[in-house]
Design a protein around this motif. Structure first.
Motif, PDB file in Angstrom:
ATOM      1  N   THR A 178      -2.053   6.881   1.315  1.00 59.22           N
ATOM      2  CA  THR A 178      -2.952   6.816   0.336  1.00 59.22           C
ATOM      3  C   THR A 178      -3.845   5.501   0.311  1.00 59.22           C
ATOM      4  N   GLN A 179      -4.885   5.309  -0.420  1.00 58.45           N
ATOM      5  CA  GLN A 179      -5.510   3.925  -0.491  1.00 58.45           C
ATOM      6  C   GLN A 179      -5.299   3.135  -1.678  1.00 58.45           C
ATOM      7  N   THR A 180      -3.997   3.589  -2.149  1.00 56.69           N
ATOM      8  CA  THR A 180      -3.480   2.876  -3.328  1.00 56.69           C
ATOM      9  C   THR A 180      -2.906   1.540  -3.147  1.00 56.69           C
ATOM     10  N   THR A 201       0.875  -1.038  -0.027  1.00 54.65           N
ATOM     11  CA  THR A 201       0.139  -0.068  -0.199  1.00 54.65           C
ATOM     12  C   THR A 201       0.815   1.081  -0.063  1.00 54.65           C
TER      13      THR A 201
END
Length: 285
Positions: A242-244, A238
């Protein structure tokens, strides 16, 4: 491998003391029978909140019963109508398989989007030499409103530095003594190991189950691992803050679950060789 055995069948095999490596060898030699599930479940992990990982997919055998009873493997949404999984999860007819994307609790049919599978493309080298445990599932309709998980740039290795932690998720077995398959998705962080360490754990004597440093990575430590039922699901990093999520591997195989000296082996999705050879002599059903 961390094989897909139907949940009841997997429990029976584990209780009888059948080793995972023997089950994996059988799965590579022949298409998986209709009662087969995937690799063991998450060991040493925690439950996942709803919608934490919407790209996660569950492979289900068509038939009566809830998704909890019919789930065999995991997978990941990599395009709006494409799911990636392990080749050892999909030995049969696409018409016998369906996929639900975006579901956290398997028995909750109000969650996620259910899709039929129209075609399967498994790597042509799978089962003939170590590694290459990857398959692509083509869905009958696009998945709406869910962002596919990001993939690494082929040929790079910046995301797999030894000692780095990665996250693996799945509905696989959670108990090394008495099989227990959870309804809610689980996650665990595992340390990545060096190719040398992986080759020591899975040497040439393992045959087609041996470690292939061109297409594989391995991760895990005693007490934390993926397991039966987790096969085909993603292991990912991850991006901080971020949420990536970037998928670095696919749950493939291993000896036991969370055992000392038996890390989980994952198909490395950043392998350029893996994708350059994917369509050579392709098996698309």
């Amino acid at each position: 491998m961390r094989l897909p055995l139907a949940r009841k069948a997997a429990a029976t095999l584990l209780t009888a003391g059948v080793t995972l490596s023997l089950v994996a060898t059988a799965a590579q030699a022949d298409p998986l029978p209709s009662n087969v599930d995937a690799r063991p479940p998450i060991i040493g992990g925690t439950e996942v909140s709803n919608d934490a990982y919407p790209f996660m997919a569950a492979l289900l055998r068509k038939g009566p019963g809830s998704a909890l009873e019919r789930q065999t493997c995991g997978g990941s949404l990599i395009d709006r109508a494409i799911v990636m999984t392990a080749a050892h999860c999909v030995g049969g007819d696409p018409a016998d398989l369906e996929v639900v994307v975006g579901r956290t609790v398997l028995s909750n049919n109000q969650q996620g989007q259910l899709r039929n599978v129209t075609a399967i493309s498994s790597h042509s080298r799978y089962g003939k030499e170590p590694g290459y445990d990857v398959a692509i599932l083509y869905l009958d309709k696009i998945v709406e409103g869910i962002k596919p998980i990001q993939q690494p740039t082929p040929g790079t290795d910046g995301l797999i530095r030894p000692g780095t932690k990665a996250t693996v998720i799945g509905w696989g077995n959670t108990d090394t003594e008495m099989p227990h398959y959870p309804d809610r998705l689980r996650q665990v962080d595992v340390p990545l190991l060096s190719h040398n360490e992986c080759e020591i754990a899975y040497g040439p004597e393992k045959g087609v189950n041996a470690y292939n440093r061109v297409t594989d990575i391995c991760a895990g430590v005693e007490g934390t691992d993926s397991c039966q039922g987790d096969s085909g699901g993603p292991i990912f990093r991850t991006v901080p803050g971020t949420q990536t999520h970037i998928q670095i591997g696919i749950v493939s195989r291993g000896e036991g679950c969370a055992a000392q000296g038996g890390p989980g082996v994952y198909t490395y999705t950043g392998s350029k060789v893996l994708w350059d050879t994917m369509m050579a002599g392709k098996d698309r059903r």
